[in-house]
Design a protein around this motif. Structure first.
Motif, short mmCIF file in Angstrom:
data_model
loop_
_atom_site.label_atom_id
_atom_site.label_comp_id
_atom_site.label_asym_id
_atom_site.label_seq_id
_atom_site.Cartn_x
_atom_site.Cartn_y
_atom_site.Cartn_z
N LEU A 1 -18.16 18.05 -12.82
CA LEU A 1 -17.12 18.61 -13.84
C LEU A 1 -16.09 19.58 -13.38
O LEU A 1 -16.64 20.59 -12.60
N GLU A 2 -14.86 19.48 -13.80
CA GLU A 2 -13.84 20.23 -13.10
C GLU A 2 -12.91 20.72 -14.42
O GLU A 2 -12.53 19.99 -15.11
N LYS A 3 -12.54 22.03 -14.32
CA LYS A 3 -11.64 22.66 -15.48
C LYS A 3 -10.40 22.09 -15.28
O LYS A 3 -9.80 22.05 -16.39
N HIS B 1 -15.98 34.12 2.23
CA HIS B 1 -14.33 33.94 2.52
C HIS B 1 -14.24 32.61 3.55
O HIS B 1 -14.10 33.07 4.75
N MET B 2 -14.77 31.52 2.88
CA MET B 2 -14.85 30.38 3.98
C MET B 2 -13.72 29.59 4.07
O MET B 2 -13.22 29.32 2.88
N ASN B 3 -13.31 29.09 5.24
CA ASN B 3 -12.20 27.85 5.18
C ASN B 3 -12.94 26.47 4.52
O ASN B 3 -13.88 26.27 4.56
N SER B 4 -11.69 25.67 4.41
CA SER B 4 -12.38 24.29 3.76
C SER B 4 -13.23 23.64 4.70
O SER B 4 -14.06 22.74 4.07
N ASP B 5 -13.12 23.47 5.87
CA ASP B 5 -14.02 22.99 6.94
C ASP B 5 -15.34 23.44 6.88
O ASP B 5 -16.15 22.73 6.90
C1 LIG Z 1 -4.28 31.89 0.75
C2 LIG Z 1 -5.22 31.00 1.13
C3 LIG Z 1 -5.08 30.02 2.33
C4 LIG Z 1 -6.14 29.56 2.94
N1 LIG Z 1 -5.94 28.85 4.01
C5 LIG Z 1 -6.87 27.99 4.49
C6 LIG Z 1 -6.59 26.94 5.71
O1 LIG Z 1 -5.59 27.40 6.52
N2 LIG Z 1 -7.34 26.38 6.13
C7 LIG Z 1 -8.42 26.08 5.40
O2 LIG Z 1 -9.21 25.14 5.77
N3 LIG Z 1 -8.76 26.82 4.29
C8 LIG Z 1 -7.94 27.74 3.91
N4 LIG Z 1 -8.34 28.47 2.76
C9 LIG Z 1 -9.79 28.53 2.02
C10 LIG Z 1 -9.75 27.25 1.05
O3 LIG Z 1 -9.12 27.24 0.01
C11 LIG Z 1 -11.17 27.00 0.74
O4 LIG Z 1 -12.12 26.94 1.88
C12 LIG Z 1 -11.82 25.97 -0.09
O5 LIG Z 1 -10.75 25.63 -1.31
C13 LIG Z 1 -13.21 26.26 -0.75
O6 LIG Z 1 -13.36 25.06 -1.46
P1 LIG Z 1 -14.45 25.37 -2.80
O7 LIG Z 1 -14.62 23.88 -3.33
O8 LIG Z 1 -15.48 26.04 -2.33
O9 LIG Z 1 -13.49 26.32 -3.74
P2 LIG Z 1 -12.29 25.86 -4.56
O10 LIG Z 1 -11.31 25.18 -3.97
O11 LIG Z 1 -11.78 27.24 -5.05
O12 LIG Z 1 -12.66 24.85 -5.72
C14 LIG Z 1 -13.40 25.26 -6.93
C15 LIG Z 1 -13.02 24.47 -7.88
O13 LIG Z 1 -13.87 24.71 -9.20
C16 LIG Z 1 -13.11 24.74 -10.22
N5 LIG Z 1 -13.35 25.65 -11.33
C17 LIG Z 1 -13.39 26.91 -11.33
N6 LIG Z 1 -13.72 27.30 -12.55
C18 LIG Z 1 -14.25 26.56 -13.27
C19 LIG Z 1 -14.88 26.31 -14.47
N7 LIG Z 1 -15.21 27.28 -15.30
N8 LIG Z 1 -15.59 25.00 -14.75
C20 LIG Z 1 -15.08 23.99 -14.08
N9 LIG Z 1 -14.71 23.96 -13.02
C21 LIG Z 1 -14.01 25.36 -12.48
C22 LIG Z 1 -11.62 25.01 -10.06
O14 LIG Z 1 -10.53 24.48 -10.66
C23 LIG Z 1 -11.73 24.33 -8.28
O15 LIG Z 1 -11.22 23.02 -8.66
C24 LIG Z 1 -7.28 29.26 2.26
C25 LIG Z 1 -7.48 30.00 0.90
C26 LIG Z 1 -6.38 30.72 0.44
C27 LIG Z 1 -6.51 31.47 -0.93
#
Ligand SMILES: Cc1cc2nc3c(=O)[nH]c(=O)nc-3n(C[C@H](O)[C@H](O)[C@H](O)COP(=O)(O)OP(=O)(O)OC[C@H]3O[C@@H](n4cnc5c(N)ncnc54)[C@H](O)[C@@H]3O)c2cc1C
Length: 406
Positions: free
Chosen positions: A33-35, A382-386
């Motif tokens: 589920l995604e907003k 504070h984790m990166n995407s990997d």
């Molecule tokens: C400025 C910046 C630079 C970065 N640089 C790097 C980089 O160079 N390399 C790298 O690997 N990583 C980087 N990152 C980190 C990377 O963005 C994250 O590690 C990654 O996005 C984490 O994935 P996630 O799925 O945990 O969270 P998110 O990407 O935040 O995904 C969360 C999801 O939940 C959804 N959501 C939120 N609230 C709700 C709700 N109420 N209902 C339904 N859905 C909801 C959001 O829309 C989103 O799709 C950076 C981050 C930032 C902010």
């Protein structure tokens, strides 16, 4: 009521990976589920002025875990990425030096070379003084007064927009340690001898923005993702989401604080959730072409609103222009005359002093109810995407193994 074995909240890298890994393991009873109306979370890109732009801020791929890298390459093969050696700079008033600061002091004027060398060689860390527990004191302890005052403190105040004394130091342990010997050697040889903390060698897509790989992961899931479905409530006892979806297991990658928990949860858990802080980032695009060899520049000067500037032509094929990243609180203080821009409300989880304690309480309480936190917001880390990918693969493997027969 629709019933599933797993319900995954959020279609960012963590949720997408978890769901795709389940699929690869043969599990089909799940729903994401995604907003938003599209997947990718903070890693989304858009085409702006003819080229891709990462609207969550500059994103570069560096993956230490081999399984996670192989997983990502399944969706976007290695041949579609280009590898770059990181070239980033720090703009300090009239000088621009290479990053990291401490190993490039020789690039400053003689006056500043003396001030900054003295600063780092007389820092508390060099003399074995105990490590402070708040971030501001840690900066002074690590880099000395002058580097702290001119660079590290203003830069970090710009990024986080909070009092740095409220932030802890536990998260700094993963930074590579630079010895004063390496710093002096770098100075004498005019060549950095200090390891770069992140993205020393990184991948960026040849023909797309960083968001493409997550788009492809989402596509693979087909109708197992429901978009425009903001999570409003989670019934913690019977695991019902928004009053209409039931899951035996809930995997949440969304910020804990945006959800209404029903019927209610203990006060100390509410307080722990309330104590989790975050910062928001505005990304703004500018079409002008800047002549620089850097992929990005850090800007500690407080008279400039943004803290980082990214020159996309240096990592994105046939692109022009640059984008800036500004903490939303600071962006509001400064003019927004430059368009277009994107606001990322949940950009950085803040590493406050009490965060580890709070997340431990939250994750323990909810996991006993079969609701599991994952990713940047589920773990408030504070984790990166990997790392989000690595953790999601590991969690899906472990849950599938444990609950396969359920
Ligand atoms: C400025 C910046 C630079 C970065 N640089 C790097 C980089 O160079 N390399 C790298 O690997 N990583 C980087 N990152 C980190 C990377 O963005 C994250 O590690 C990654 O996005 C984490 O994935 P996630 O799925 O945990 O969270 P998110 O990407 O935040 O995904 C969360 C999801 O939940 C959804 N959501 C939120 N609230 C709700 C709700 N109420 N209902 C339904 N859905 C909801 C959001 O829309 C989103 O799709 C950076 C981050 C930032 C902010």
């Amino acid at each position: 009521m629709e019933n599933f074995k797993y319900i995954i909240l959020g279609a960012g890298p963590a949720g997408l990976t978890f769901a795709n890994r389940l699929l690869a393991l043969g599990e089909t009873s799940f729903l994401v589920l995604e907003k938003d109306q599209e997947a990718g979370g903070l890693c989304k890109s858009k085409v702006v002025d003819g080229s891709p732009l990462d609207i969550g801020g500059g994103h570069f791929l560096e993956v230490k875990n081999r399984k996670a890298l192989a997983f990502i390459f399944q969706f976007m093969p290695k041949a579609e990425w280009r590898q770059y050696h990181r070239v980033s700079t720090i703009r300090l008033d009239k000088s621009e030096i290479d990053y990291p600061f401490e190993s490039n002091i020789w690039q400053f004027s003689i006056r500043n070379q003396l001030r900054y060398l003295y600063s780092i060689l007389t820092a508390g860390s060099v003399f074995g003084k105990p490590k402070p527990e708040n971030f501001k004191d840690w900066i002074i302890w690590k880099f000395g007064n002058q580097i702290a005052r001119d660079y590290m403190i203003p830069y970090n105040e710009k990024v986080w927009s909070v009092n740095l004394k409220t932030m802890g130091t536990y998260w700094l342990n993963k930074l590579p340690k630079s010895s004063s010997k390496e710093i002096v050697l770098s100075y004498l040889q005019k060549k950095s001898k200090v390891a770069i903390p992140a993205h020393a060698l990184f991948y960026y897509p040849k023909n797309f923005g960083f968001g493409e790989v997550w788009k492809r992961m989402a596509k693979k899931l087909g109708n197992k993702i429901r978009y425009n479905e903001p999570i409003e409530s989670i019934h913690v006892h019977n695991k019902i989401i928004n009053g209409k979806y039931h899951g035996s297991f809930i995997i949440t990658t969304i910020p804990w604080r945006v959800v209404n928990f029903l019927p209610s949860i203990p006060d100390d858990i509410y307080q722990a959730i309330d104590s989790l802080q975050y910062s928001s980032i505005r990304v703004s695009y500018y079409p002008e072409q800047i002549q620089t060899h850097a992929q990005w520049t850090y800007v500690p000067n407080k008279s400039v609103s943004y803290h980082r500037c990214l020159y996309r032509s240096n990592f994105c094929t046939n692109a022009r222009g640059y984008w800036t990243e500004t903490n939303k609180k600071r962006a509001e203080l400064h003019s927004t005359r430059h368009q277009p821009f994107w606001i990322n409300t949940f950009a950085y989880p803040l590493n406050t002093i009490k965060k580890l304690e709070a997340t431990k309480m939250i994750l323990t309480y909810f996991s006993n109810k079969q609701i599991f936190g994952l990713g940047r917001w589920g773990e408030w880390e504070h984790m990166n995407s990997d790392i989000a990918v690595t953790k999601a693969i590991e969690m899906a493997n472990a849950m599938d193994k444990k609950y396969h027969l359920l």
